[in-house]
Design an enzyme around this catalytic site. Structure first.
Site, PDB file in Angstrom:
ATOM      1  N   ARG A 172       0.370   7.715  -2.390  1.00 56.68           N
ATOM      2  CA  ARG A 172       0.891   8.726  -1.465  1.00 56.68           C
ATOM      3  C   ARG A 172       2.375   8.987  -1.705  1.00 56.68           C
ATOM      4  O   ARG A 172       2.848  10.114  -1.618  1.00 56.68           O
ATOM      5  CB  ARG A 172       0.640   8.288  -0.005  1.00 56.68           C
ATOM      6  CG  ARG A 172      -0.761   8.628   0.466  1.00 56.68           C
ATOM      7  CD  ARG A 172      -1.122   7.880   1.720  1.00 56.68           C
ATOM      8  NE  ARG A 172      -1.498   6.506   1.409  1.00 56.68           N
ATOM      9  CZ  ARG A 172      -1.807   5.598   2.330  1.00 56.68           C
ATOM     10  NH1 ARG A 172      -1.762   5.926   3.611  1.00 56.68           N
ATOM     11  NH2 ARG A 172      -2.158   4.386   1.958  1.00 56.68           N
ATOM     12  N   ASP A 188       0.831  -1.214   0.000  1.00 53.12           N
ATOM     13  CA  ASP A 188       0.000   0.000   0.000  1.00 53.12           C
ATOM     14  C   ASP A 188       0.865   1.263   0.000  1.00 53.12           C
ATOM     15  O   ASP A 188       1.993   1.255   0.498  1.00 53.12           O
ATOM     16  CB  ASP A 188      -0.917  -0.020   1.240  1.00 53.12           C
ATOM     17  CG  ASP A 188      -2.078   0.944   1.100  1.00 53.12           C
ATOM     18  OD1 ASP A 188      -2.371   1.381  -0.025  1.00 53.12           O
ATOM     19  OD2 ASP A 188      -2.703   1.262   2.136  1.00 53.12           O
ATOM     20  N   GLY A 189       0.310   2.328  -0.536  1.00 52.63           N
ATOM     21  CA  GLY A 189       0.949   3.636  -0.419  1.00 52.63           C
ATOM     22  C   GLY A 189       1.651   4.134  -1.677  1.00 52.63           C
ATOM     23  O   GLY A 189       2.360   5.138  -1.632  1.00 52.63           O
ATOM     24  N   TRP A 225     -11.601  -1.550  -8.424  1.00 53.87           N
ATOM     25  CA  TRP A 225     -12.332  -1.124  -9.631  1.00 53.87           C
ATOM     26  C   TRP A 225     -12.971   0.236  -9.429  1.00 53.87           C
ATOM     27  O   TRP A 225     -13.327   0.911 -10.393  1.00 53.87           O
ATOM     28  CB  TRP A 225     -13.429  -2.137  -9.976  1.00 53.87           C
ATOM     29  CG  TRP A 225     -12.910  -3.421 -10.554  1.00 53.87           C
ATOM     30  CD1 TRP A 225     -12.803  -4.613  -9.905  1.00 53.87           C
ATOM     31  CD2 TRP A 225     -12.433  -3.647 -11.884  1.00 53.87           C
ATOM     32  NE1 TRP A 225     -12.285  -5.563 -10.748  1.00 53.87           N
ATOM     33  CE2 TRP A 225     -12.056  -4.999 -11.983  1.00 53.87           C
ATOM     34  CE3 TRP A 225     -12.288  -2.827 -13.016  1.00 53.87           C
ATOM     35  CZ2 TRP A 225     -11.544  -5.557 -13.144  1.00 53.87           C
ATOM     36  CZ3 TRP A 225     -11.780  -3.393 -14.176  1.00 53.87           C
ATOM     37  CH2 TRP A 225     -11.424  -4.748 -14.234  1.00 53.87           C
ATOM     38  N   SER A 273     -10.542  -6.509  -5.547  1.00 56.34           N
ATOM     39  CA  SER A 273     -11.812  -6.431  -6.268  1.00 56.34           C
ATOM     40  C   SER A 273     -12.487  -5.083  -6.011  1.00 56.34           C
ATOM     41  O   SER A 273     -13.346  -4.661  -6.786  1.00 56.34           O
ATOM     42  CB  SER A 273     -12.730  -7.599  -5.898  1.00 56.34           C
ATOM     43  OG  SER A 273     -12.634  -7.896  -4.538  1.00 56.34           O
ATOM     44  N   LEU A 313      11.022 -20.347  -4.595  1.00 55.05           N
ATOM     45  CA  LEU A 313       9.972 -19.493  -4.023  1.00 55.05           C
ATOM     46  C   LEU A 313       8.675 -19.604  -4.828  1.00 55.05           C
ATOM     47  O   LEU A 313       8.705 -19.584  -6.051  1.00 55.05           O
ATOM     48  CB  LEU A 313      10.453 -18.036  -4.054  1.00 55.05           C
ATOM     49  CG  LEU A 313       9.440 -16.981  -3.605  1.00 55.05           C
ATOM     50  CD1 LEU A 313       9.283 -17.005  -2.080  1.00 55.05           C
ATOM     51  CD2 LEU A 313       9.862 -15.580  -4.058  1.00 55.05           C
ATOM     52  N   HIS A 351       2.922   3.566  -8.809  1.00 51.40           N
ATOM     53  CA  HIS A 351       2.735   2.137  -9.120  1.00 51.40           C
ATOM     54  C   HIS A 351       3.955   1.568  -9.845  1.00 51.40           C
ATOM     55  O   HIS A 351       4.355   0.430  -9.589  1.00 51.40           O
ATOM     56  CB  HIS A 351       1.471   1.939  -9.971  1.00 51.40           C
ATOM     57  CG  HIS A 351       0.204   2.330  -9.252  1.00 51.40           C
ATOM     58  ND1 HIS A 351      -0.059   1.943  -7.957  1.00 51.40           N
ATOM     59  CD2 HIS A 351      -0.860   3.080  -9.651  1.00 51.40           C
ATOM     60  CE1 HIS A 351      -1.231   2.440  -7.590  1.00 51.40           C
ATOM     61  NE2 HIS A 351      -1.737   3.133  -8.588  1.00 51.40           N
ATOM     62  N   ARG A 386      -5.342  -2.268   8.455  1.00 51.18           N
ATOM     63  CA  ARG A 386      -6.529  -3.054   8.102  1.00 51.18           C
ATOM     64  C   ARG A 386      -6.147  -4.051   7.020  1.00 51.18           C
ATOM     65  O   ARG A 386      -5.114  -3.908   6.352  1.00 51.18           O
ATOM     66  CB  ARG A 386      -7.672  -2.143   7.631  1.00 51.18           C
ATOM     67  CG  ARG A 386      -7.299  -1.224   6.491  1.00 51.18           C
ATOM     68  CD  ARG A 386      -8.492  -0.360   6.030  1.00 51.18           C
ATOM     69  NE  ARG A 386      -8.069   0.628   5.059  1.00 51.18           N
ATOM     70  CZ  ARG A 386      -7.787   1.899   5.343  1.00 51.18           C
ATOM     71  NH1 ARG A 386      -7.897   2.345   6.583  1.00 51.18           N
ATOM     72  NH2 ARG A 386      -7.387   2.735   4.394  1.00 51.18           N
TER      73      ARG A 386
HETATM   74  C1  IPE Z   1      -5.392  -2.679  -0.609  1.00 50.47           C
HETATM   75  O1  IPE Z   1      -5.069  -1.349  -0.678  1.00 50.47           O
HETATM   76  C2  IPE Z   1      -5.288  -3.321  -1.956  1.00 50.47           C
HETATM   77  C3  IPE Z   1      -3.949  -3.437  -2.497  1.00 50.47           C
HETATM   78  C4  IPE Z   1      -2.823  -3.129  -1.910  1.00 50.47           C
HETATM   79  C5  IPE Z   1      -3.883  -3.996  -3.821  1.00 50.47           C
HETATM   80  P1  IPE Z   1      -6.170  -0.199  -0.847  1.00 50.47           P
HETATM   81  O2  IPE Z   1      -5.411   1.065  -0.928  1.00 50.47           O
HETATM   82  O3  IPE Z   1      -7.066  -0.535  -1.968  1.00 50.47           O
HETATM   83  O4  IPE Z   1      -6.983  -0.315   0.505  1.00 50.47           O
HETATM   84  P2  IPE Z   1      -7.895   0.760   1.255  1.00 50.47           P
HETATM   85  O5  IPE Z   1      -8.882   1.280   0.248  1.00 50.47           O
HETATM   86  O6  IPE Z   1      -6.998   1.834   1.752  1.00 50.47           O
HETATM   87  O7  IPE Z   1      -8.526   0.001   2.381  1.00 50.47           O
HETATM   88  C1  IPE Z   2      -1.308   0.329  -3.455  1.00 46.38           C
HETATM   89  O1  IPE Z   2      -1.089   1.702  -3.424  1.00 46.38           O
HETATM   90  C2  IPE Z   2      -1.477  -0.209  -4.846  1.00 46.38           C
HETATM   91  C3  IPE Z   2      -2.860  -0.587  -5.185  1.00 46.38           C
HETATM   92  C4  IPE Z   2      -3.883  -0.567  -4.391  1.00 46.38           C
HETATM   93  C5  IPE Z   2      -3.085  -1.010  -6.555  1.00 46.38           C
HETATM   94  P1  IPE Z   2      -2.296   2.721  -3.476  1.00 46.38           P
HETATM   95  O2  IPE Z   2      -2.590   3.032  -4.894  1.00 46.38           O
HETATM   96  O3  IPE Z   2      -3.440   2.220  -2.677  1.00 46.38           O
HETATM   97  O4  IPE Z   2      -1.645   3.981  -2.786  1.00 46.38           O
HETATM   98  P2  IPE Z   2      -2.372   4.944  -1.739  1.00 46.38           P
HETATM   99  O5  IPE Z   2      -2.878   4.097  -0.633  1.00 46.38           O
HETATM  100  O6  IPE Z   2      -3.465   5.647  -2.477  1.00 46.38           O
HETATM  101  O7  IPE Z   2      -1.281   5.864  -1.296  1.00 46.38           O
HETATM  102 MG    MG Z   3      -4.019   2.423  -0.735  1.00 38.32          MG
END
Ligand code: IPE
Ligand code: IPE
Ligand code: MG
Length: 253
Positions: free
Chosen positions: A32, A28-29, A77, A74, A139, A45, A202
């Protein structure tokens, strides 16, 4: 010379650490990370793929058996269509650029998630990657793509219900093993540790069933910044955990 350890001898990676058999990562992140640098989310990404490439290598070097990464949920989207298609293209690009390296590194790839929601060419690509790496014994890299844990459990329940309706299964024969075998993750051990980057605490619909006894490690770094040092810090935290599985554990008197 004899008996003198050479100054540049490196300890085995991970020496003194407990190495989880199966690591799950909610990457995640990315958005940001990009925003903080005045870049577009999509650039985050792209950087995230580099972190993933690094983590695959670290898992190989440290002796992790299974790595499951959450790369598109999922629920993702609901993002702007441009971002969604960028992430889809990134998966294609990752396969194109990394398949040979994965094969060379003896990595077995498995993609979990709802394939019905993906276009035919992507499904063919996924099948091909799984096929070309299926004989590998190192792996196992599990990519959760178009994955949602609740939907996964629903589809397992439907499968078992169909078996019962067809008279091939008695309701009382449904147990944890059978349900587990009806999930996308059939045959994989449960994750020992789930890492989530970027400070959120979470699961966001990741491996709900499989995480029953996982250790959670939440780190503040954004996914593109997650490197070998971050991974070692996670291993250190994991090594300190007393996994009790309902028992009284190692620290009990
Ligand atoms: C979870 O991250 C899904 C992935 C890392 C692919 P999200 O960024 O979609 O989760 P929420 O919306 O913050 O819970
Ligand atoms: C995780 O990073 C990648 C995916 C969910 C595809 P995010 O795109 O959720 O990045 P933030 O959480 O918005 O920073
Ligand atoms: Mg995110």
């Amino acid at each position: 010379m004899a008996g003198e350890p050479a100054a540049n001898v490196r300890a085995e990676p991970g020496a003194g650490l407990k190495i989880p058999r199966h690591v799950g990562v909610i990457m995640d992140g990315n958005g940001r990370w990009a925003k903080m640098r005045g870049k577009r989310r999509t650039e985050g990404h792209v950087e995230g793929v580099k972190s993933l490439r690094g983590l695959v290598e670290h898992c190989i070097n440290y002796g992790v058996g299974y790595l499951t990464v959450f790369s598109f949920s999922s629920e993702n989207w609901s993002r702007p269509p441009d971002e969604v298609s960028f992430i889809f293209n990134l998966l294609r690009r990752f396969v194109a650029s990394d398949l040979q390296r994965l094969i060379r590194n003896n990595v077995k790839v498995r993609i979990i998630g709802d394939r019905a929601g993906l276009d035919r060419s992507l499904v063919r690509l996924i099948d091909d990657v799984e096929d070309k790496t299926s004989a590998n014994t190192g792996l196992t890299l599990v990519v959760a793509f178009n994955y949602g844990s609740k939907a996964e459990i629903v589809s397992a329940a439907r499968h078992l219900a169909r078996e019962v309706a067809a008279g091939r299964l008695a309701p009382d024969d449904i147990d944890e093993t059978r349900l587990g075998d009806a999930l996308y993750t059939a045959g994989l051990p449960d994750p020992d540790v789930i890492i989530r980057t970027s400070g959120e605490q979470r699961l966001s619909n990741f491996l709900l069933w499989q995480a029953a006894y996982a250790e959670f490690v939440f780190v503040d770094e954004h996914w593109p910044d997650f490197d070998e040092d971050s991974f070692v810090r996670v291993l250190e935290v994991y090594s300190q955990r007393d996994r009790r599985f309902g028992g009284i554990g190692a620290t009990a008197i």
